[in-house]
Design an enzyme around this catalytic site. Structure first.
Site, PDB file in Angstrom:
ATOM      1  CB  SER A 138      -0.899   0.014   1.234  1.00  0.00           C
ATOM      2  OG  SER A 138      -1.510   1.281   1.367  1.00  0.00           O
ATOM      3  CE1 TYR A 151      -3.911  -1.834   5.487  1.00  0.00           C
ATOM      4  CE2 TYR A 151      -3.112   0.262   4.664  1.00  0.00           C
ATOM      5  CZ  TYR A 151      -3.638  -0.983   4.426  1.00  0.00           C
ATOM      6  OH  TYR A 151      -3.879  -1.387   3.145  1.00  0.00           O
TER       7      TYR A 151
END
Ligand SMILES: Cc1cc2nc3c(=O)[nH]c(=O)nc-3n(C[C@H](O)[C@H](O)[C@H](O)COP(=O)(O)OP(=O)(O)OC[C@H]3O[C@@H](n4cnc5c(N)ncnc54)[C@H](O)[C@@H]3O)c2cc1C
Lengths: 245, 464
Positions: A138, A151
Site C-alpha cells: 500500500s 496499518y
C-alpha cells in the site's frame, strides 16, 4: 501466470483479478476465510472460463498451516507459476493505539502471515527457477502518518521484505512484484467518503496484472500515486511531524 | 456519497444507501424502508426510496453457472445484461428478451418484468426465469419457481422490488447461430400505416419496433420508421462485418448537463426531420451486429443529460387494439401540440403471451413511449392528460417509466394489486409505491415491525 494461487480471494481487488485471470483461461487455487463467499468467487471464476478452480477456506493468520497449503495448491494445479497475496485488514488506528492486541492483529494479518507465505512460496519458486510473486502492499507503507501508522507499518514492513526477496530471487528468474494501490473503493473502505483519488477494484486489478505480465518491481496503481508519494516522502521530517496527516 | 438517481433524473430524493457484497448475508438494518436498486435505469421513482435506504446490488455480480449445452444461466441478481451477453453470445446463446439498454441488472429486469422488441413472439423476461432466490427482511429465503412457491414467483416477477431481495436467478437463454441481425427499415407515412405494417410484420419478424416523429401532424401524424429484423440466417455465420455495420462503441458521451434551450421545438423537429430523411434514403435491408440493433442509445453514454438538470419524464403506455387507433391519434396529437417536444418516441406492438408476473405491464395492444423534458407545470399537465387518455382507452402506464401516475390510475392499470399486497415485505417500500398507494387507499399493508416506521407518503405535490 497460468497456474495461480490467490490468497485472500474474496477481497474486492482479488475478485477482480480472479475474473481477469479466469477470462484468460488460467487455473486457480483460491484461499479465503469465509467458505460460502469463497464458493461464490470460485463459481464465478469457473463460469467465466477458468481452466480449473480449486478453493480452500482457511484463516491465513494461522501461519502454521501455510506450508501444507502451498503444497496442496501445487498438487491441485499440478504446479504453480504465480501467486497473488491480496489478503489484509485496514484495522482501526484508534483501537490499535489503545490496545496492543488490536495493533498486533493488524501486523499479523498484513505482515507476518504474508511473510510466512512468501517464505514458503519463494523457496519453491527459487527451486523451480520460475514464477511470479505478486503482493498487494500500500502507499500507506511509504511513510508513517498519525492517522494510520499501524496499518502503514504493516505494509511498510511488507514492502521492505519484498525488496529483499526481489534482490535474493533476481538470479533465479523469479519476479517479485510489489503493488501499491492508493485508495480503492471496496467494502474495506465503505465507511470512507469517496473522492476522485479512489479507484475501482477493476482498475487496480488491471494495473496489477499488467505489472505481473511485465514482471515489474514496484508499481503504484493508479500511476499518479507515484508522484503523490514522491512528494509525501520528500517532506522533511521536522515539517512532516507537525502536519495533520 | 451522492444519492443515486433514476434515469430520468427526476424526482431527486435524499436516501441512504447500503452496498450489498454477498448474497449469503442478511439484509442490513438501515434507516427507513428498504428497496433493492440495480443500475437505476428506471426513469421515474420506482427505483428510488426517499428517506429510506437503497440496497445497492451492483456488487452482487457473480456468475454461478452456465451450461453451454442447455443455455441455462444462473447468476447473482446484480449481474448486468451486458455481462451476460459478453459471456454467452460468443458461445451461441442470447437473451430471450432484452430491453433497449444492456446496462440493467438481472434483478431489475425481473422486478420490472421487462419487454423487448420481440414481445409478440417471446413475451416478457419473466417467462424465462426458471427460478430465483428471494430473501425477506425476516431472514427467510425462498427458492421460487413456477412449481415451487408459485405465489411468490408470480408476485416477485414485475413486483417492483417490493417483495424482498432477489439474490440470484436462473434464466433460460435462447440459441443463436451468429451475432448478426438482418434488419429492414420500412418508412410509415402515418399511424395507420404503422399499425398495418406492424401487424403484418409480426408473422415473419422476431423483432419489430418503430421510431415516430412526434411532431408530425395532420395526415402525417404518427409518421415514422419501422425497424424489423431476425437473427441472420446460416449463410452469414462467421461473416466479418463492414465497419459501417458496427456503429457501436463510438465512445461518445454527454459530459455535462445540456442547457435547457438546446432542446426546443425547432431543434427537435429539425432532428426528427433529418433522421427521417437520412434513414429513408438508406438501403431497406442491411446486416448489423446485435449491439447497435438492440442498444442504439447505449452508444452515447449518459444521453439522459441532454435534457438538462431538471431531468425528463418518460411516458410509456399500452392500449388495446380495439381502441388503439383513436387513442394513439389523440395522444400523439396532444403531445405534438403540447409544446414540450419528445425527442424520441417509440411505437411497438405487444402480443397476447401472458406473463407469470401479477403486476406485469405488457398486455396485448400497441405501446408508445415518449420522453418529455421536464418544464414544470406544462409538462405535468400534458402527461396527466396522456394518462387520462390511456385510462379511458382501457390501457396501462409502465411503472418503470413513471414519475407521476395517480393512485387511481395505478389501481385501474393493475387489477391484481389486491392479490399482490400481502406479498410486500413489511420492511420494503419505494417512492413510487408510497405515491400510488397513499395511506387512504384501502388495504395498504401496515409497515409493522419497524421501530422507525414508514416515512410519510410523498404526495404528488411534494415531489414536484
Ligand atoms: C435506454 C433505456 C431503454 C429501455 N428500454 C426498455 C425496454 O425496451 N423495455 C423495458 O421493459 N424497459 C426498458 N427500459 C427500462 C429498464 O429496462 C427497466 O427500468 C429495468 O428494470 C432497469 O433495471 P435496473 O437494473 O437499472 O434496475 P433499477 O432501475 O435500479 O430498479 C428497477 C426495479 O427493480 C428492483 N430491483 C432491482 N434489483 C433487484 C433485486 N435484486 N431484487 C429485487 N428487486 C430488485 C428495484 O427495486 C426497482 O423496483 C429502458 C431503460 C433505458 C434507460
Amino acid at each position: 501466470m497460468k497456474k495461480v494461487l490467490i490468497l485472500g480471494a474474496t477481497s474486492a481487488i482479488a475478485q477482480a483479478t480472479v475474473r481477469l485471470l479466469a477470462a484468460r483461461g488460467a487455473s486457480l487455487y483460491l484461499v479465503g476465510r469465509n467458505a460460502q463467499n469463497l464458493e461464490a468467487v470460485a463459481k464465478d471464476a469457473a463460469t467465466r472460463g477458468a481452466a480449473k478452480v480449486e478453493s480452500r477456506a482457511l484463516d491465513l493468520d494461522d501461519c502454521g498451516a501455510h506450508e501444507a497449503l502451498v503444497e496442496q495448491a501445487m498438487q491441485a494445479l499440478g504446479g504453480l507459476d504465480g501467486a497473488v497475496i491480496a489478503h489484509g485488514v485496514l484495522g482501526d488506528q484508534d483501537a490499535s493505539q489503545r490496545s496492543w492486541a488490536a495493533a498486533e492483529a493488524v501486523l499479523r494479518t498484513n505482515f507476518l502471515s504474508a511473510a510466512s507465505l512468501l517464505t514458503s512460496l519463494a523457496n519453491r519458486f527459487e527451486a523451480q527457477k520460475a514464477g511470479t510473486l505478486v503482493v498487494i502492499s500500500s502507499v500507506a507503507g511509504d511513510r508513517g502518518r498519525q492517522s494510520n501508522y499501524v496499518y502503514g507499518a504493516s505494509k511498510g514492513a511488507l514492502s521492505v521484505f519484498l525488496q529483499g526477496l526481489r534482490n535474493r530471487l533476481a538470479k533465479s528468474n523469479v519476479a517479485v512484484v510489489t503493488v501499491k494501490p492508493g485508495f480503492v473503493d471496496t467494502p474495506m473502505t465503505a465507511h470512507v467518503p469517496k473522492n476522485k483519488l479512489f479507484a475501482s477494484p477493476e482498475k487496480v486489478a488491471r494495473g496489477l496484472l499488467a505489472a505481473a505480465d511485465g514482471r515489474k518491481n514496484e508499481v503504484y496503481v493508479p500511476g499518479f500515486w507515484a508522484l503523490i508519494m514522491l512528494i509525501i516522502r520528500s517532506i522533511p521530517e521536522p515539517i512532516f511531524k507537525r502536519l495533520k496527516l | 456519497m451522492k444519492s443515486p438517481q433514476s434515469w430520468g433524473r427526476f424526482p431527486r430524493v435524499a436516501q441512504e444507501t447500503r452496498a450489498l457484497t454477498w448474497g449469503s448475508g442478511a439484509l442490513p438494518s438501515a434507516p427507513g424502508p428498504l428497496l433493492p436498486h440495480g443500475l437505476g435505469r428506471s426513469y421515474g421513482d420506482s427505483c428510488l426510496n426517499a428517506d429510506g435506504t437503497l440496497l445497492l446490488t451492483s456488487a452482487l455480480d457473480r456468475l454461478i453457472d452456465f451450461d453451454p449445452a442447455t443455455g441455462v444461466l444462473r447468476c447473482e441478481a446484480g449481474v448486468t445484461l451486458d455481462t451476460v451477453l459478453r459471456l454467452v453470445a460468443p458461445r451461441g446463446w442470447f437473451l430471450p428478451v432484452t430491453p433497449g439498454t444492456k446496462y440493467v441488472t438481472v434483478g431489475g429486469a425481473i422486478a420490472n418484468d421487462v419487454h423487448g422488441k420481440n414481445h409478440h413472439r417471446g413475451g416478457t423476461f419473466g417467462r424465462y426465469v426458471r427460478s430465483f432466490e428471494l430473501l425477506r427482511s425476516d431472514g427467510t429465503r425462498r427458492v421460487c419457481a413456477p412449481d415451487a412457491h408459485p405465489d411468490w414467483y408470480g408476485a416477485t416477477i414485475g413486483g417492483l422490488g417490493l417483495t424482498g431481495l432477489i439474490t440470484w436467478a436462473e434464466v433460460q437463454l435462447v440459441p443463436i447461430r451468429n451475432p448478426y441481425i438482418l434488419q429492414e427499415t420500412v418508412p410509415c407515412e402515418n399511424l395507420d400505416a404503422f399499425l398495418d405494417v406492424a401487424r403484418a410484420s409480426e408473422a415473419d419478424y422476431e423483432f419489430t419496433m418503430a421510431w415516430v416523429d412526434c411532431l408530425a401532424r395532420g395526415r402525417k401524424l404518427g409518421r415514422g420508421l419501422l425497424f424489423r429484423g431476425n437473427f441472420a440466417p446460416p449463410q452469414f455465420d462467421g461473416l466479418p462485418l463492414a465497419k459501417s455495420h458496427l456503429s457501436h462503441g463510438s465512445g461518445l458521451a454527454v459530459p455535462v448537463d445540456m442547457p435547457a434551450f438546446c432542446l426546443n421545438r425547432l431543434s427537435v423537429s429539425a432532428f426528427n426531420w433529418l433522421y427521417y430523411r437520412r434513414q429513408r434514403g438508406r438501403p431497406r435491408q442491411r446486416l448489423t451486429h446485435y449491439d447497435p440493433f438492440f442498444y442504439p442509445l447505449d452508444a452515447i453514454y449518459g444521453w439522459n443529460r441532454i435534457y438538462g438538470a431538471r431531468g425528463f419524464l418518460q411516458f410509456q403506455c399500452v392500449v388495446p387494439y380495439s381502441t388503439a387507433r383513436d387513442a394513439l391519434r389523440e395522444i400523439l396529437e396532444r403531445s405534438s401540440r403540447g409544446g414540450v417536444p419528445s425527442f424520441l418516441s417509440v411505437l411497438k406492438t405487444f402480443g397476447d403471451i401472458p406473463s407469470p408476473g401479477w403486476l406485469s405491464f405488457p398486455r396485448q395492444g400497441v405501446t408508445l413511449a415518449m420522453d418529455f423534458a421536464n418544464r414544470g407545470e406544462k409538462t405535468w399537465r400534458l402527461v396527466e392528460d396522456l394518462d387520462r387518455l390511456t385510462r379511458e382507452a382501457g390501457g396501462a402506464v409502465y411503472p418503470a417509466k413513471d414519475a407521476r401516475m395517480s393512485p387511481e390510475s395505478f389501481a385501474a392499470y393493475f387489477p391484481r394489486r389486491e392479490q399482490f399486497l400481502p406479498y410486500i415485505d413489511p420492511a420494503f417500500s419505494s417512492s413510487f409505491w408510497r405515491r400510488v398507494n397513499p395511506p387512504a387507499t384501502p388495504s395498504l399493508p401496515m409497515l409493522e415491525g419497524r421501530a422507525d416506521g414508514a416515512t410519510p407518503p410523498v404526495s404528488l405535490l411534494a415531489i414536484r
